[in-house]
Design an enzyme around this catalytic site. Structure first.
Site, PDB file in Angstrom:
ATOM      1  CB  SER A 134     -26.918   1.574 -19.365  1.00 36.11           C
ATOM      2  OG  SER A 134     -26.424   1.802 -20.648  1.00 36.11           O
ATOM      3  NE  ARG A 200     -23.055  12.369 -23.139  1.00 37.21           N
ATOM      4  CZ  ARG A 200     -23.263  11.420 -22.237  1.00 37.21           C
ATOM      5  NH1 ARG A 200     -22.835  10.191 -22.463  1.00 37.21           N
ATOM      6  NH2 ARG A 200     -23.895  11.668 -21.113  1.00 37.21           N
ATOM      7  CG  ASP A 288     -33.455   1.361 -24.091  1.00 43.24           C
ATOM      8  OD1 ASP A 288     -32.720   1.707 -25.041  1.00 43.24           O
ATOM      9  OD2 ASP A 288     -32.995   0.946 -23.007  1.00 43.24           O
ATOM     10  CG  HIS A 317     -30.477   3.603 -22.906  1.00 44.30           C
ATOM     11  ND1 HIS A 317     -30.627   2.320 -22.416  1.00 44.30           N
ATOM     12  CD2 HIS A 317     -29.225   3.999 -22.521  1.00 44.30           C
ATOM     13  CE1 HIS A 317     -29.523   1.953 -21.786  1.00 44.30           C
ATOM     14  NE2 HIS A 317     -28.664   2.953 -21.831  1.00 44.30           N
ATOM     15  CG  ASP A 318     -29.634   8.571 -20.807  1.00 37.39           C
ATOM     16  OD1 ASP A 318     -29.011   7.557 -20.448  1.00 37.39           O
ATOM     17  OD2 ASP A 318     -29.074   9.562 -21.313  1.00 37.39           O
TER      18      ASP A 318
END
Ligand SMILES: CC(=O)SCCNC(=O)CCNC(=O)[C@H](O)C(C)(C)COP(=O)(O)OP(=O)(O)OC[C@H]1O[C@@H](n2cnc3c(N)ncnc32)[C@H](O)[C@@H]1OP(=O)(O)O
Ligand SMILES: N[C@@H](CCO)C(=O)O
Length: 366
Positions: A134, A200, A288, A317-318
């Site tokens: 990332s 967040r 992702d 993505h994570d």
């Protein structure tokens, strides 16, 4: 244990602004060998810190692929972050007050130049493997462009050559949430909390995938009309970051991510990437949505000696943080057998090896 390196001379950022005497927080694991050829440098992502054994369990640590018993592992906290390196939380020597939201714009190129400076101060020359996911991959890509001869191997995970319009849009939307909180940057108790939590929560949607939520947050009771599991998950994710991250640091780093563009002042991404000489393993995640596989395909198209691996994961993505079994296996192969990388071969890795259990709670009724 986190160490602190105080650099007693100014560091000039790409913008021309100077940080008079920056501090770098860093962790090391293992021992530099006599030949000084066993360094693995890990670049962390947006909100992590220099303790990569802590946030990358299953990949970094004794017995795992990035093993301190074999390698000297280094991770430096990036400028602007909440975890000890010079940041909005630091005192600006010119004013005697915290920088806060006045902290200067730091580009991913600045992060790479800063890492190079720290490496020099630590007496580290050649680096066996430079890796990051990332935003960490963005910094690693920058460093590989700046000092291609310094690295034997490069691993870029879930990252890109230039931050996309979509990514910038997500970041700006989060900054709108931060700015909408009137306490941001003030001395109020819990200043910036509501804005950071909202920001967040938005970000987490982009770090996961439809399937992640479907599998973990689907409401078990068919008849509910309020108080959804997915809603409390979003609120909790916001709160969880608030407990560990400074809103001004988050604001600063999100702007920093937007600056990422390997091709800036280098004649474009293709030219910049073609200057990377280290054999490069590029890892992509098929779900992702924030850094989609097209972006890693582009990296692989222009980095001469590269191999692209596309992991299947339901995590989005994570997945670069949680799919450590797959990543560890790919990296072990890469570290041990890089001579077999065929520059012309781009393989797709299609074995599903999610490290997480996606059992759907109460999902027999639909
Ligand atoms: C000091 C430090 O913390 S260092 C920094 C640590 N963080 C980093 O390094 C950043 C990189 N890491 C990350 O981004 C994340 O940790 C990830 C992506 C690896 C994993 O994310 P997580 O939030 O741990 O996992 P996940 O998305 O599955 O959520 C699990 C959490 O949500 C909670 N949760 C799950 N469903 C719900 C729900 N419906 N409502 C409320 N809470 C919920 C779980 O109880 C769990 O809480 P916990 O973290 O307090 O144990
Ligand atoms: N989940 C990551 C961000 C995605 O790269 C972090 O909080 O650092």
């Amino acid at each position: 244990m986190t160490n602190y390196l105080h650099i007693s001379h100014p560091f000039t950022l790409e913008s021309g602004t100077t940080l008079p005497d920056p501090t770098a927080a860093y962790n090391t694991y293992g021992t530099l060998n006599a030949a000084r050829d066993n360094v693995i440098w890990v670049c962390h992502a947006l909100t992590a810190n220099s303790d990569c054994e802590d946030w990358w369990p299953g990949l970094v640590g004794p017995g795992f692929t990035i093993d301190p018993e074999r390698y000297f592992i280094v991770c430096v906290n990036m400028l602007g972050s909440s975890y000890g390196t010079t940041s909005p939380r630091s005192i600006n020597p010119e004013t005697g007050k915290r920088y806060g939201l006045n902290f200067p714009l730091v580009t991913t190129r600045d992060h790479a130049r800063f890492f190079a400076l720290v490496a020099d101060h630590l007496g580290i020359g050649r680096i066996r493997l430079l890796m990051g996911g990332s935003m960490g991959g963005q910094c690693a890509g920058e460093w590989a462009c700046l000092q291609p001869d310094r690295f034997d191997l490069l691993c870029l995970l879930a990252t890109n050559a230039r931050h996309s319009a979509y990514g910038i849009a997500f970041n700006e939307t989060q900054r709108m949430a931060l700015r909408a909180d009137p306490t941001l940057g003030t001395d109020a108790p819990d200043a910036g909390k509501a804005g950071l939590e909202a920001a967040r929560a938005m970000a987490v949607v982009s770090y996961r995938h439809y399937r992640t939520y479907d599998a973990t947050q689907t409401q078990p009771d068919l008849n509910d009309v309020d108080d959804f599991r997915a809603s409390s998950y979003q609120r909790y994710q916001g709160f969880k970051l608030w407990k560990r991250f400074d809103p001004a640091c988050y604001y600063t780093l999100s702007r920093s991510m937007d600056t990422h563009n390997l091709g800036r002042h280098r004649g474009g991404a293709a030219v910049a990437l073609s200057g990377i000489t280290a054999p490069t393993l590029i890892i992509s995640i098929d779900t992702d949505i924030l850094f989609p596989t097209e972006e890693q395909s582009l990296l692989s198209r222009y980095i001469k000696n590269s191999r692209l691996e596309v992991m299947q994961s339901d995590y989005g993505h994570d997945g670069f943080l949680v799919e450590t079994r797959t990543i560890g296996r790919l990296l072990a192969d890469f570290l041990g057998d890089q001579l077999h990388i065929d520059a012309g071969t781009k393989r797709a890795f299609t074995e599903g090896l999610s490290g997480r259990n996606f059992a759907i709670p109460g999902s027999e009724e639909v």
